[in-house]
Motif scaffolding. Structure first.
Motif, mmCIF file in Angstrom:
data_model
loop_
_atom_site.group_PDB
_atom_site.id
_atom_site.type_symbol
_atom_site.label_atom_id
_atom_site.label_comp_id
_atom_site.label_asym_id
_atom_site.label_seq_id
_atom_site.Cartn_x
_atom_site.Cartn_y
_atom_site.Cartn_z
ATOM 1 N N LEU A 1 -13.372 -2.533 -40.385
ATOM 2 C CA LEU A 1 -13.969 -1.861 -39.144
ATOM 3 C C LEU A 1 -14.419 -2.993 -38.338
ATOM 4 N N ILE A 2 -14.086 -2.842 -36.983
ATOM 5 C CA ILE A 2 -14.685 -3.770 -35.968
ATOM 6 C C ILE A 2 -15.350 -2.777 -34.905
ATOM 7 N N LEU A 3 -15.842 -3.587 -34.003
ATOM 8 C CA LEU A 3 -16.691 -3.083 -32.660
ATOM 9 C C LEU A 3 -15.433 -2.982 -31.643
ATOM 10 N N SER A 4 -15.472 -1.956 -30.695
ATOM 11 C CA SER A 4 -14.662 -1.948 -29.792
ATOM 12 C C SER A 4 -15.034 -2.585 -28.388
ATOM 13 N N LEU A 5 -14.416 -3.383 -27.914
ATOM 14 C CA LEU A 5 -14.741 -3.878 -26.460
ATOM 15 C C LEU A 5 -13.482 -4.424 -25.834
ATOM 16 N N LEU A 6 -13.607 -4.798 -24.610
ATOM 17 C CA LEU A 6 -12.747 -5.322 -23.508
ATOM 18 C C LEU A 6 -13.332 -6.828 -23.183
ATOM 19 N N PHE A 7 -12.441 -7.983 -23.431
ATOM 20 C CA PHE A 7 -12.884 -9.101 -23.080
ATOM 21 C C PHE A 7 -12.847 -9.679 -21.541
ATOM 22 N N TRP A 8 -13.780 -10.221 -20.984
ATOM 23 C CA TRP A 8 -13.660 -10.576 -19.581
ATOM 24 C C TRP A 8 -14.462 -11.708 -19.548
ATOM 25 N N PRO A 9 -14.055 -12.782 -18.668
ATOM 26 C CA PRO A 9 -14.765 -13.795 -18.414
ATOM 27 C C PRO A 9 -15.891 -13.795 -17.442
ATOM 28 N N VAL A 10 -16.951 -14.537 -17.486
ATOM 29 C CA VAL A 10 -18.253 -14.572 -16.616
ATOM 30 C C VAL A 10 -18.797 -15.943 -16.618
ATOM 31 N N LEU A 11 -19.366 -16.275 -15.439
ATOM 32 C CA LEU A 11 -20.035 -17.450 -15.353
ATOM 33 C C LEU A 11 -21.370 -17.422 -15.861
ATOM 34 N N PRO A 12 -21.914 -18.826 -16.137
ATOM 35 C CA PRO A 12 -23.284 -19.093 -16.813
ATOM 36 C C PRO A 12 -24.309 -18.221 -15.760
ATOM 37 N N ALA A 13 -25.559 -18.097 -16.608
ATOM 38 C CA ALA A 13 -26.538 -17.217 -15.808
ATOM 39 C C ALA A 13 -27.214 -18.043 -14.710
ATOM 40 N N ALA A 14 -27.556 -17.835 -13.736
ATOM 41 C CA ALA A 14 -28.373 -18.535 -12.588
ATOM 42 C C ALA A 14 -29.781 -18.716 -12.789
ATOM 43 N N TYR B 1 -8.521 -6.354 -26.655
ATOM 44 C CA TYR B 1 -8.352 -6.947 -25.522
ATOM 45 C C TYR B 1 -7.549 -5.994 -24.354
ATOM 46 N N LEU B 2 -8.431 -6.169 -23.290
ATOM 47 C CA LEU B 2 -7.964 -5.261 -22.154
ATOM 48 C C LEU B 2 -6.420 -5.806 -21.630
ATOM 49 N N GLN B 3 -6.120 -7.092 -21.561
ATOM 50 C CA GLN B 3 -4.615 -7.342 -21.428
ATOM 51 C C GLN B 3 -3.701 -6.788 -22.312
ATOM 52 N N ALA B 4 -4.101 -6.519 -23.629
ATOM 53 C CA ALA B 4 -3.233 -6.270 -24.564
ATOM 54 C C ALA B 4 -2.643 -4.858 -24.274
ATOM 55 N N ALA B 5 -3.794 -3.712 -23.783
ATOM 56 C CA ALA B 5 -3.474 -2.703 -23.309
ATOM 57 C C ALA B 5 -2.583 -2.640 -21.893
ATOM 58 N N GLY C 1 -15.935 3.762 -21.637
ATOM 59 C CA GLY C 1 -15.316 3.356 -20.463
ATOM 60 C C GLY C 1 -16.126 2.122 -19.684
ATOM 61 N N VAL C 2 -16.560 1.188 -20.391
ATOM 62 C CA VAL C 2 -17.249 -0.003 -19.814
ATOM 63 C C VAL C 2 -16.422 -1.381 -20.425
ATOM 64 N N VAL C 3 -16.634 -2.441 -19.751
ATOM 65 C CA VAL C 3 -16.000 -3.678 -20.074
ATOM 66 C C VAL C 3 -17.186 -4.704 -20.539
ATOM 67 N N GLN C 4 -16.848 -5.360 -21.866
ATOM 68 C CA GLN C 4 -17.715 -6.490 -22.228
ATOM 69 C C GLN C 4 -17.248 -7.795 -22.015
ATOM 70 N N LEU D 1 -23.010 -14.028 -26.972
ATOM 71 C CA LEU D 1 -23.467 -12.588 -26.223
ATOM 72 C C LEU D 1 -22.831 -11.693 -25.836
ATOM 73 N N LYS D 2 -22.449 -10.587 -26.271
ATOM 74 C CA LYS D 2 -21.702 -9.405 -25.990
ATOM 75 C C LYS D 2 -21.884 -8.642 -24.946
ATOM 76 N N ILE D 3 -21.871 -8.633 -23.657
ATOM 77 C CA ILE D 3 -22.629 -8.168 -22.681
ATOM 78 C C ILE D 3 -21.466 -7.098 -21.726
ATOM 79 N N THR D 4 -22.147 -5.952 -21.627
ATOM 80 C CA THR D 4 -21.201 -4.986 -20.560
ATOM 81 C C THR D 4 -21.609 -5.683 -19.182
ATOM 82 N N VAL D 5 -20.142 -5.949 -18.446
ATOM 83 C CA VAL D 5 -20.172 -6.146 -17.091
ATOM 84 C C VAL D 5 -19.544 -5.393 -16.105
#
Length: 504
Positions: free
Chosen positions: A19-32, A240-244, A320-323, A334-338
């Motif tokens: 069993l795994i958690l569900s998510l979509l991967f997305w690149p982000v920039l470091p925190a300011a 992965y979002l790209q897989a879908a 319906g959210v992307v992490q 950190l897995k974060i909703t973006v």
């Protein structure tokens, strides 16, 4: 029928031990820097005082863990979380079918989960575990009545460790087996050819190689051709979002919008199909349920919006959210909703899920219903063996089908199971204790406490009394004839048939 929840007649859910958690991967920039630095300074100062002076002498790691988890829990977002280095490895490995376990899938049917599949060559196979075995205890701990996910977590563990299972075999025999956990490298999908030249593909998760695995299966089938395809996304937690997006391109023409992501500032990013739609035009049914989530919902939503597939089953999870996964300097991530995502028609399904085109809440009937949808004009049949108890749906035995019962010489049938097998949609309403029965051209309301049914505004008696053995609502045979179902004389076998044309 579960009259309290109004959802199902019986509980049945497949959950893999990986069993795994569900998510979509997305690149982000470091925190300011800025306000974040000032806030971090306050947290650091408090942490320093607590570490130096608190009577409990807390460890620094304990304080860091508490600060991180408290901060994330305060967001009220169940999808944003900290992954330890070990948790990150396990998470990414499970997305790719690489996991530690014993190699079984469980069915949640209280009080004890049952084994529904033993993977060939797995530790479970070598330990002698069989399909239909019930898991009674894990490492000596009774698991009766526990949620299926908790049982799964107890059985899972690091490769090289051992787990002791007490299993109950048919006939009531209890056995204790010791199983070594191992790293398993599994395909992210399974496939087979069903009777009638119907292809069946079960996508377990959306990993980086899932689209290529699916492409290989479709290419294998292309020379001979298939008459229809069933894509099973039940219990698929996403990935992965790209897989879908890539998989959607096998069924939709190039350049079609698959999904739109919208970040917190309202910026949108569109994802489109590309390449050759090798399966376009093949009749397609997608199976979904309450565990279909994330990337699986992206694919199902796009196919539904373009009417490229018929969705059969239960309402999807509604994630319906992307992490994004952000690696941390100290290890872990950190897995974060973006962002949120929208289907091609602009639908947001977060918290609501996708409604299927045909509701089938009985798990044992979802695959037979999918096959019916590939041949919408064919008669729908159910045959009950009144002596042996077997049930045939569409000419094939239906494992898990509820048997007919005979009381005082009268035949009673499981209400939801029988109606859903014939193509009706059934909905329970606790207020007033009503059952709404719906099919094209025919609607009815069953009044449970009055033993009557209303059809086209006319209320009439059922000709028998409803009753609920083991929580499943049974109705007299006369109800089904009233609904326009053709019923053969009940001898050793009772046959019910409904042609789509008869519902008009």
């Amino acid at each position: 029928m579960d009259m309290k929840s109004g959802v199902v007649f019986m509980f049945k859910r497949l959950v893999p031990l990986c069993l795994i958690l569900s998510l979509l991967f997305w690149p982000v920039l470091p925190a300011a820097a800025g306000d974040v630095d000032r806030g971090a300074s306050t947290v650091k100062e408090i942490m320093d005082y607590v570490h130096r002076y608190h009577i409990g002498k807390p460890e620094v790691g304990q304080l860091v863990d508490g600060a991180v988890r408290g901060m994330l829990e305060n967001l009220g977002d169940p999808y944003t979380e900290y992954l330890s280095p070990e948790g990150l490895d396990q998470f990414t490995g499970s997305l790719e079918g690489e996991m530690a376990g014993i190699g079984v899938e469980l069915e949640g049917w209280p009080p004890y989960p049952a084994v529904v599949k033993v993977m060939p060559g797995s530790p479970a196979t070598r330990a002698g575990i069989r399909e239909k075995d019930r898991i009674i205890r894990v490492d000596g701990q009774e698991v009766g009545g526990l949620p299926l996910q908790q049982v799964v977590e107890k059985i899972r563990g690091p490769a090289g460790s051992r787990v002791v299972l007490t299993i109950r075999r048919s006939g009531g025999q209890d056995l204790t087996v010791e199983v070594n956990r191992e790293n398993l490298n599994l395909p992210t999908l399974e496939w087979q050819m069903l009777p009638g030249n119907t292809g069946y593909i079960n996508i377990r998760t959306f990993g980086s190689r899932t689209a290529e695995e699916l492409k290989a299966v479709l290419e294998k089938w292309q020379p001979a051709g298939i008459s229809g395809l069933i894509l099973d996304l039940r219990s698929d937690p996403g990935g992965y979002l790209q897989a879908a997006v890539d998989i959607a391109g096998y069924f939709l023409p190039a350049g079609q919008l698959v999904v739109t992501t919208v970040d917190r500032d309202g910026r949108k990013e569109n994802y489109y199909t590309a390449g050759r739609a090798m399966a376009a035009g093949i009749p397609l049914v997608v199976l979904v349920d309450g565990m279909t989530a994330s990337a699986a919902e992206v694919l199902a939503g796009a196919l539904q919006d373009y009417k490229a597939a018929v969705l059969v089953g239960d309402r999807t999870y509604g994630k319906g959210v992307v992490q994004a996964i952000i690696p941390l300097e100290a290890g872990g991530a950190l897995k974060i909703t973006v962002a949120r995502y929208l289907t091609p028609r602009g639908r947001s399904i977060d918290g609501s899920g996708l409604a299927p085109d045909r509701w089938v809440l009985t798990p044992a009937l979802q695959l037979p219903a999918a096959r019916q949808e590939l041949h919408p004009g064919a008669p729908r049949t159910v045959i009950f063996d009144l002596k042996g108890g077997a049930v045939m749906v569409g000419g094939e035995e239906c494992p898990g089908g509820l048997p007919a019962q005979v009381r005082s010489g009268d035949v009673y049938l499981p209400l939801r199971f029988t109606l859903e097998a014939l193509g009706f949609q059934v909905r329970w309403q606790e207020e007033g204790r009503l059952v709404f029965i719906d099919a094209p051209g025919r609607k009815a309301v069953l009044h449970v406490d009055r033993n009557t049914v209303t059809i086209n505004g006319l209320e009439q008696p059922l000709g028998g009394t409803l009753y609920s053995p083991a929580g499943s609502l049974y109705a007299p045979l006369s109800l089904f004839t009233t609904l326009g179902v053709t019923v053969s004389p009940p001898e050793e076998h009772l046959k019910l048939e409904l042609s789509p044309g008869k519902q008009e």
